[in-house]
Write a protein that holds these residues in place. Structure first.
Motif, PDB file in Angstrom:
ATOM      1  N   PRO A  58      47.919  25.596  77.608  1.00 58.69           N
ATOM      2  CA  PRO A  58      48.172  24.283  78.219  1.00 58.69           C
ATOM      3  C   PRO A  58      49.215  23.526  77.387  1.00 58.69           C
ATOM      4  CG  PRO A  58      45.820  24.693  78.050  1.00 58.69           C
ATOM      5  CD  PRO A  58      46.516  25.777  77.272  1.00 58.69           C
ATOM      6  N   THR A  59      50.196  22.908  78.042  1.00 59.56           N
ATOM      7  CA  THR A  59      51.307  22.290  77.303  1.00 59.56           C
ATOM      8  C   THR A  59      50.860  21.099  76.455  1.00 59.56           C
ATOM      9  OG1 THR A  59      51.859  21.001  79.266  1.00 59.56           O
ATOM     10  CG2 THR A  59      53.099  23.021  78.879  1.00 59.56           C
TER      11      THR A  59
ATOM     12  N   LYS B 146      53.156  20.973  70.317  1.00 57.83           N
ATOM     13  CA  LYS B 146      53.863  19.835  69.742  1.00 57.83           C
ATOM     14  C   LYS B 146      55.331  20.206  69.593  1.00 57.83           C
ATOM     15  CE  LYS B 146      49.937  18.139  67.058  1.00 57.83           C
ATOM     16  NZ  LYS B 146      49.258  17.504  68.079  1.00 57.83           N
ATOM     17  N   LYS B 147      56.180  19.213  69.625  1.00 57.75           N
ATOM     18  CA  LYS B 147      57.622  19.389  69.433  1.00 57.75           C
ATOM     19  C   LYS B 147      58.229  20.349  70.454  1.00 57.75           C
ATOM     20  CE  LYS B 147      57.369  18.507  64.500  1.00 57.75           C
ATOM     21  NZ  LYS B 147      57.716  18.975  63.172  1.00 57.75           N
ATOM     22  N   ILE B 148      57.894  20.152  71.715  1.00 58.49           N
ATOM     23  CA  ILE B 148      58.457  20.994  72.768  1.00 58.49           C
ATOM     24  C   ILE B 148      59.717  20.310  73.312  1.00 58.49           C
ATOM     25  CG2 ILE B 148      56.994  20.045  74.597  1.00 58.49           C
ATOM     26  CD1 ILE B 148      56.861  22.940  75.716  1.00 58.49           C
ATOM     27  N   GLN B 149      60.821  21.060  73.332  1.00 56.94           N
ATOM     28  CA  GLN B 149      62.108  20.546  73.816  1.00 56.94           C
ATOM     29  C   GLN B 149      62.568  21.397  74.992  1.00 56.94           C
ATOM     30  OE1 GLN B 149      64.733  20.777  70.460  1.00 56.94           O
ATOM     31  NE2 GLN B 149      63.926  18.922  69.518  1.00 56.94           N
ATOM     32  N   VAL B 150      62.909  20.759  76.090  1.00 59.35           N
ATOM     33  CA  VAL B 150      63.391  21.472  77.267  1.00 59.35           C
ATOM     34  C   VAL B 150      64.835  21.881  77.026  1.00 59.35           C
ATOM     35  CG1 VAL B 150      63.869  21.311  79.738  1.00 59.35           C
ATOM     36  CG2 VAL B 150      61.830  20.230  78.787  1.00 59.35           C
ATOM     37  N   LEU B 151      65.114  23.183  77.165  1.00 58.21           N
ATOM     38  CA  LEU B 151      66.477  23.693  77.035  1.00 58.21           C
ATOM     39  C   LEU B 151      67.189  23.677  78.374  1.00 58.21           C
ATOM     40  CD1 LEU B 151      65.831  26.770  74.707  1.00 58.21           C
ATOM     41  CD2 LEU B 151      66.449  24.433  74.052  1.00 58.21           C
ATOM     42  N   ALA B 152      66.479  24.059  79.446  1.00 58.94           N
ATOM     43  CA  ALA B 152      67.075  24.086  80.780  1.00 58.94           C
ATOM     44  C   ALA B 152      65.992  24.176  81.843  1.00 58.94           C
ATOM     45  CB  ALA B 152      68.019  25.272  80.915  1.00 58.94           C
ATOM     46  N   GLU B 153      66.294  23.628  83.015  1.00 62.18           N
ATOM     47  CA  GLU B 153      65.449  23.812  84.192  1.00 62.18           C
ATOM     48  C   GLU B 153      65.765  25.181  84.772  1.00 62.18           C
ATOM     49  OE1 GLU B 153      63.181  21.816  85.805  1.00 62.18           O
ATOM     50  OE2 GLU B 153      63.313  20.289  84.254  1.00 62.18           O
TER      51      GLU B 153
ATOM     52  N   ARG C  59      57.787  27.037  80.368  1.00 62.47           N
ATOM     53  CA  ARG C  59      56.793  26.046  80.784  1.00 62.47           C
ATOM     54  C   ARG C  59      56.827  25.977  82.307  1.00 62.47           C
ATOM     55  NH1 ARG C  59      57.042  19.997  78.517  1.00 62.47           N
ATOM     56  NH2 ARG C  59      58.964  19.928  79.701  1.00 62.47           N
ATOM     57  N   TYR C  60      55.656  26.042  82.926  1.00 63.11           N
ATOM     58  CA  TYR C  60      55.601  26.004  84.383  1.00 63.11           C
ATOM     59  C   TYR C  60      54.450  25.123  84.850  1.00 63.11           C
ATOM     60  CZ  TYR C  60      51.723  29.296  84.024  1.00 63.11           C
ATOM     61  OH  TYR C  60      50.527  29.885  83.722  1.00 63.11           O
TER      62      TYR C  60
ATOM     63  N   GLY D 248      47.728  23.109  87.066  1.00 57.55           N
ATOM     64  CA  GLY D 248      48.188  22.314  85.931  1.00 57.55           C
ATOM     65  C   GLY D 248      49.492  22.807  85.347  1.00 57.55           C
ATOM     66  N   GLU D 249      49.793  22.311  84.147  1.00 52.54           N
ATOM     67  CA  GLU D 249      51.030  22.669  83.452  1.00 52.54           C
ATOM     68  C   GLU D 249      50.707  23.531  82.240  1.00 52.54           C
ATOM     69  OE1 GLU D 249      54.014  20.046  80.973  1.00 52.54           O
ATOM     70  OE2 GLU D 249      54.384  19.791  83.125  1.00 52.54           O
ATOM     71  N   PHE D 250      51.405  24.675  82.127  1.00 56.39           N
ATOM     72  CA  PHE D 250      51.135  25.635  81.072  1.00 56.39           C
ATOM     73  C   PHE D 250      52.450  26.135  80.476  1.00 56.39           C
ATOM     74  CE2 PHE D 250      47.764  25.862  84.192  1.00 56.39           C
ATOM     75  CZ  PHE D 250      46.627  25.708  83.411  1.00 56.39           C
TER      76      PHE D 250
END
Length: 164
Positions: free
Chosen positions: A6-7, A11-18, A89-90, A95-97
């Motif tokens: 589960p997201t 911690k410290k998760i950064q989105v690189l791209a959709e 991450r999806y 939910g979000e995982f």
């Protein structure tokens, strides 16, 4: 299968791209857009909307397995002291995982190549997907050189292609 987390626990998760919807959805694709008959049939399919997830005999939503190949070439302003992970991450109906693909420490020059295969099960339709970096220090500037995500070809699909 990769571990699904589960997201909220990361911690410290950064989105690189959709990840584009065409990569992870079962949406119809047009083969020859210049042919009026095929274009009309394709537009009819789009008007129907997404297929609803089928329910199993017990009334639960169907579970579908997904397999993706992913890679990212990252460059940090300073070499990181801790390992950095690449994750997908999806969000689905439950939910979000996130699924961690690979974890490594950047070289002295701050360059890092992360790649691997992500396997996970979803409940119902996948609503969104992102390729992310986990564990990078917020004070360290992160530059994304290249990102790559595509569905993996399974052994069953390989056998089907060989026999055709």
């Amino acid at each position: 299968m990769s571990a699904t987390i589960p997201t909220r626990l990361l911690k410290k998760i950064q989105v690189l791209a959709e990840v584009p919807r065409s990569v992870f959805s079962d949406a119809p694709r047009i083969e020859n857009g210049s042919d009026p008959a095929k274009r009309h049939a394709f537009l009819k399919l789009l008007r129907k909307g997404p297929k609803q997830a089928t329910e199993t005999a017990g009334g639960k939503k169907a579970v579908k397995e997904h397999v993706f190949n992913a890679a990212a070439w990252l460059k940090l302003a300073q070499a990181a002291s801790r390992p950095i992970a690449l994750a997908i991450r999806y969000r689905d109906e439950s939910g979000e995982f996130a699924v961690v693909i690979e974890e490594a420490t950047a070289s002295e020059t701050g360059e890092l190549m992360l790649s691997g295969e992500a396997r996970f099960n979803t409940t119902g339709l996948v609503e969104s997907m992102q390729i992310c970096c986990v564990g990078a220090d917020a004070n360290n500037i992160l530059k994304v050189e290249e990102v790559f995500v595509q569905p993996a070809v399974t052994e069953n699909e390989n056998a089907t292609r060989r026999s055709a």
